[in-house]
Design an enzyme around this catalytic site. Structure first.
Site, PDB file in Angstrom:
ATOM      1  CD  GLU A 428      -2.265   0.797   3.614  1.00  0.00           C
ATOM      2  OE1 GLU A 428      -2.208  -0.340   4.002  1.00  0.00           O
ATOM      3  OE2 GLU A 428      -2.976   1.588   3.567  1.00  0.00           O
ATOM      4  CG  ASP A 501       0.887   0.480   6.675  1.00  0.00           C
ATOM      5  OD1 ASP A 501       1.266  -0.445   6.701  1.00  0.00           O
ATOM      6  OD2 ASP A 501       0.138   1.767   6.083  1.00  0.00           O
ATOM      7  CG  ASP A 503      -3.478   1.340   9.209  1.00  0.00           C
ATOM      8  OD1 ASP A 503      -3.841   0.780   8.395  1.00  0.00           O
ATOM      9  OD2 ASP A 503      -2.563   2.716   9.055  1.00  0.00           O
ATOM     10  CG  ASP A 505      -6.389   3.624   5.443  1.00  0.00           C
ATOM     11  OD1 ASP A 505      -7.524   4.376   5.737  1.00  0.00           O
ATOM     12  OD2 ASP A 505      -5.947   5.146   5.475  1.00  0.00           O
TER      13      ASP A 505
END
Ligand code: 0RA
Length: 639
Positions: A428, A501, A503, A505
């Site tokens: 990403e 990641d 998280d 997102d």
């Protein structure tokens, strides 16, 4: 006389223990494997016996409880397992739970509807358990028998009370020396029981997990219609659920179907209450029947003109959810394939085709409005399919140079071209891409950084997907086409690894990618080529020790007994802020990384999950992500 009987009993009990010993020596022969799947097989065995009792008309409810200590309790309110004396002098109960394949002998010509694929017997479960406890409510009594060490009698059948209730309650502790590192999964058991409840409207299932305080129950008066309703719960539907029912040549055909505004099909089929995961003659008959009936309807009503080609199967099934349940008499029953998950019975094909054609012909005539909505969607599918083909052909002719240039701007390919070992990391953003490039093994690892958010393909058809640059790049990178034309033989990479990641997102991008692969490159998942990388969340430094933790629990466990002044925790906010070496060690190098293999075992349930995650309604999605962050992943690939 008494002596003779004792001798006979001893001899037969030795034989029995030898039988059970054979099971313990080669568990795989009886239950397939000694992994998680094999462990659950033990539960299915006991549960299926309860369900058979209910199918035969005795009892209504199966209760299942994970006791939190590794044992499981399974109870029904049927007639209760027989408790009388067996000719050998012991109780019938003991025989049922210790003699291989004894269960059937006590049946009195019952029509075992669920039989066919399983049924190794409760004694096999006993053989693979460190203890088993059976309590029977029958003939006004409560009786109990206990076993230990894989089937030895610990306490013979005896009366422990009186009760007017009837039923059987079995608790067993699987031998975790045999099923190493395995545990029962509450959600796996729930999923299967919910499916049984959909198929058997007379059944109620109550499930409980003691350790984590979970409780659910399933009961569906409307059977497979409720199943379709459940799968489509978060989708926009185009018509009321259509029930299809008929009997042809002794084959009982029961189907429920409904169209949605999505672009995917989910057909799930059962024969005698056993799932046919690999389809077979009944699914072929179903597909032929609906393709014919919709083409005939569209022609007869001038929707398809003389010059038009027919809808093809994929047009007719776009957005279709269908549950098929057949009852086939034992004499016609034929299963095929390695896992016996495919129906062979040739008679099923015309039976289903005829019932489907006749019922739907009538339905379409009676429900003109719904019929037109559905057929209009098929027209759009046909148009999009033809447009996508044209786009592809043009791409092949003219634009391929431009695309190659485009790709070289984005992809950092591995140095050698070896589809058998090469790996593609999808990351990403540019910054993570940069770190990944420094961390990779350039010989066989390629890096593809995604720039923007990729298109949500839950709401897109193939033609739209083509227009999305990120998706286009992905398709070209993987190199094996897309949709119906995807050919697994052409993939450029053995492993496609999603590395985002840790998280929100990142989780969202994971979902978008999984949705895309699930919709348009499903064989990549089915054949085990899609993975998710597991970057660590924390780095803990204490003195000279360095430890990476992958979850909050792991961090808690690791630091529990440490002096807080003596260690330092760093939380990684994204892959971009990790140094190349830690990223290599923790996440990318095959020697040391953790990968999760994306494993979709049940297409219809995965379908449901994907639509919950990616559909319009936000609430169920939030709830679902909270409960199951791990999507439909099974971490059976920890290396
Ligand atoms: C054979 C005969 C009878 C009951 C059962 C089997 C039986 C087995 C299981 C396994 C789990 N729950 C069960 N419930 C019943 C009894 C036949 C009779 O009553 O005449």
């Amino acid at each position: 006389m008494a002596n003779a009987k004792t001798t006979k009993y001893d001899a037969s009990s030795i034989k029995i223990l030898e039988g059970l010993e054979a099971v313990r020596k080669r568990p795989g022969m009886y239950i397939g494997s000694t992994d998680k799947k094999g462990l659950h097989h033990l539960a299915w065995e006991i549960i299926d016996n309860c369900i058979d009792e209910i199918i035969n008309g005795y009892g209504t409810t199966v209760k299942i409880r994970l006791n939190g200590d590794g044992s499981i309790t399974i109870a029904d309110n049927g007639r209760g397992v027989p408790i009388g004396k067996h000719e050998s002098g012991t109780s019938a109960t003991e025989v049922i739970y210790t003699v291989l394949h004894a269960g059937g002998k006590f049946e009195e010509g019952n029509y075992k509807v669920s039989g066919g694929l399983h049924g190794v017997g409760a004694s096999v479960v006993n053989a693979l358990s460190t203890w088993m406890d059976v309590t029977i409510y029958r003939e006004g009594l409560i009786s109990n028998i206990r076993f230990k060490n894989g089937g030895e009698v610990a306490s013979p059948l005896k009366k422990i009370g009186e009760s007017k209730k009837t039923g059987t309650c079995v608790t067993f502790m699987p031998d975790y020396e045999i099923f190493k590192n395995c545990q029962f999964s509450f959600s796996t058991i729930c999923e299967r029981m919910q499916e049984s409840a959909f198929l058997l409207p007379q059944l109620t299932v109550e499930l409980e997990s003691v350790g984590d305080d979970k409780k659910v129950s399933y009961h569906y008066d409307n059977g497979i219609q409720s199943f379709v309703e459940y799968i489509n719960e978060d989708k926009k539907t185009l018509n009321a659920i259509v029930p299809i029912h008929g009997v042809k040549n002794d084959i009982d055909v029961d189907i429920a179907l409904q169209y949605t505004d999505t672009y995917n099909e989910s057909i799930i089929s059962f024969v005698n209450n056993v799932k046919t995961s690999d389809g077979g003659s009944h699914e072929v008959g179903f597909k032929t029947g609906i393709t014919k009936v919709f083409n005939d309807y569209a022609r007869a009503n001038g929707i398809l003109k003389a010059k038009d080609t027919n809808f093809d199967g994929s047009d007719v099934r776009e957005g279709l959810t269908a549950v098929i349940n057949l009852k086939i008499p034992e004499k016609l029953l034929q299963f095929e394939g390695q896992t016996k998950g495919k129906l062979g019975t040739p008679e099923a094909r015309p039976a289903v085709e005829t019932v489907v054609y006749d019922t739907l012909k009538f339905y379409l005539e009676e429900n003109r409005k719904d019929a037109l909505t559905i057929v209009e969607k098929m027209g759009k599918s046909k148009f999009a399919r033809e447009a996508a083909r044209k786009a592809r052909e043009e791409a092949r002719k003219g634009k391929s140079k431009k695309e190659a240039k485009n790709l070289s701007d984005k992809l950092t390919p591995p140095q050698t071209r070896n589809p058998k070992i090469n790996e593609l990391f999808i990351v990403e953003g540019q910054s993570a891409g940069g770190t990944a490039k420094s961390s990779r093994d350039r010989k066989f690892q390629g890096i593809l950084p995604l720039r923007g958010k990729i298109l949500n393909t839950e709401k897109a058809n193939l033609a739209d997907a083509y227009k999305n640059e990120e998706i286009n790049t992905l398709i070209h990178c993987i190199g094996a086409g897309v949709g119906q034309e995807f050919d697994i033989k052409d993939i450029n990479y053995d492993k496609v690894i999603i590395m985002t990641d840790a998280d929100d997102d990142g989780a969202h991008i994971q979902c978008l990618l999984l949705t895309f692969f699930y919709r348009f490159m499903r064989p990549l998942i089915e054949e085990g080529h899609l993975y998710i990388a597991m970057p660590p969340l924390f780095k803990v430094e204490d003195g000279k020790n360095l430890k990476y933790c992958y979850s909050n629990e792991e961090l808690k466990d690791y630091t529990r007994d440490k002096d807080p002044n003596k260690y330092r925790v760093q939380r990684y906010k994204g892959l971009g802020e990790m140094d190349p070496e830690p990223l290599r060690i923790t996440t990318m190098s095959p020697e040391t990384r953790n990968l999760i293999k994306v494993n979709i075992t049940d297409a219809a349930m995965a379908e449901k999950r994907v639509s919950v995650l990616m559909g319009d309604s936000v609430e169920p999605r939030k709830e679902w992500i909270d409960e199951n962050v791990d999507f439909s992943l099974e971490d059976d690939f920890r290396k």
